[in-house]
Scaffold this motif. Structure first.
Motif, PDB file in Angstrom:
ATOM      1  N   THR A 168       9.322   1.759  -4.786  1.00  0.00           N
ATOM      2  CA  THR A 168      10.402   1.503  -3.835  1.00  0.00           C
ATOM      3  C   THR A 168      11.512   2.521  -4.021  1.00  0.00           C
ATOM      4  OG1 THR A 168       9.918  -0.873  -3.755  1.00  0.00           O
ATOM      5  CG2 THR A 168      12.097  -0.165  -3.010  1.00  0.00           C
ATOM      6  N   THR A 219       2.718   0.602  -6.498  1.00  0.00           N
ATOM      7  CA  THR A 219       3.723   0.453  -5.443  1.00  0.00           C
ATOM      8  C   THR A 219       5.060   0.978  -5.950  1.00  0.00           C
ATOM      9  OG1 THR A 219       2.636  -1.460  -4.434  1.00  0.00           O
ATOM     10  CG2 THR A 219       5.003  -1.217  -4.046  1.00  0.00           C
ATOM     11  N   LYS A 267       9.368   1.092   0.814  1.00  0.00           N
ATOM     12  CA  LYS A 267       8.309   0.694  -0.110  1.00  0.00           C
ATOM     13  C   LYS A 267       7.020   1.390   0.284  1.00  0.00           C
ATOM     14  CE  LYS A 267       6.149  -3.421  -0.260  1.00  0.00           C
ATOM     15  NZ  LYS A 267       5.934  -4.870  -0.529  1.00  0.00           N
ATOM     16  N   SER A 288       3.151   1.324  -0.659  1.00  0.00           N
ATOM     17  CA  SER A 288       2.104   0.554  -1.325  1.00  0.00           C
ATOM     18  C   SER A 288       0.880   1.412  -1.556  1.00  0.00           C
ATOM     19  CB  SER A 288       1.716  -0.655  -0.462  1.00  0.00           C
ATOM     20  OG  SER A 288       2.828  -1.461  -0.194  1.00  0.00           O
TER      21      SER A 288
END
Lengths: 115, 113
Positions: free
Chosen positions: A20, A18, A78, A80
């Motif tokens: 960001t 993940t 974000k 994922s």
């Protein structure tokens, strides 16, 4: 005038992780719209996700979600379960209001997904 | 799907030449935009048009002009090209309304020698 700041020129993550991406903006407007656009190496820019400032709920689109903090003027993306196809330049953009559809873009973050 | 077509992917011109970059969209969009993309600077708006024959200056209009004689076509003109206009140029279009995203072309990489 509005400004959009992306403080991470480049990022890289392993596939399936993940990540960001950060974006901050400055405006005196109370209602506005925020966007994340993706520009893959083939260069055509496409819309990833959008957020209306009057909505408190964070927008989500499959593996993509935002963390919208209006008071802090922050709008992070974000991703994922990152995939190789996520490798691209990502631009954060601001639109003041409809009837004035001009976008103000940040300087972009180059994201590389490592196999 | 919306298609925004830019006439050239790569273009090389000489200093002082008059350069035309063409953009055509097939979705009857009211709004059309020309951006310049440079590393570290992101996308900067040069001009936009919200209707036929209507135009508005963006953030960096100096050295450029535009033409929109038909709804589907928006042309960017470099009146007298200079080396500092070497860049990637992106065209976009959008409809009007509650929410209409901008749709982008593939871009034209312009080199001025």
């Amino acid at each position: 005038a509005q400004t959009v700041t992306q403080s991470q020129p480049e990022m890289s993550v392993q596939e399936a992780e993940t990540v960001t991406l950060s974006c901050t903006y400055d405006t005196s407007e109370s209602n506005y719209y925020l966007f994340w656009y993706k520009q893959p190496p083939s260069r055509q820019m496409i819309l990833v996700i959008r957020q209306e400032a009057y909505k408190q709920q964070n927008a989500t689109e499959n593996r993509f979600s935002v963390n919208f903090q209006k008071a802090a003027k922050s709008f992070s993306l974000k991703i994922s379960d990152s995939q190789l196809g996520d490798t691209a330049m990502y631009f954060c953009a601001f639109m003041k209001d409809f009837g004035n559809e001009k976008l103000t873009f940040g300087t972009g973050t180059r994201l590389t997904i490592i196999p | 799907d919306v298609k925004v077509t830019q006439s050239s992917r790569y273009l090389v011109k000489r200093t002082g030449e008059k350069v035309f970059l063409e953009c055509v969209q097939d979705m009857d969009h009211e709004n059309m935009f020309w951006y310049r993309q440079d590393p570290g600077l992101g996308l900067r708006l040069i001009y936009f048009s919200y209707d036929v024959k209507m135009k508005e200056k963006g953030d960096i209009p100096e050295g450029y002009s535009v033409s929109r004689e038909k709804k589907e076509r928006f042309s960017l003109i470099l009146e007298s090209a200079s080396t500092n206009q070497t860049s990637m140029y992106l065209c976009a279009s959008s409809g009007t309304g509650i929410y209409q995203p901008q749709h982008f072309g593939d871009g034209t990489r312009l080199s001025i020698l």
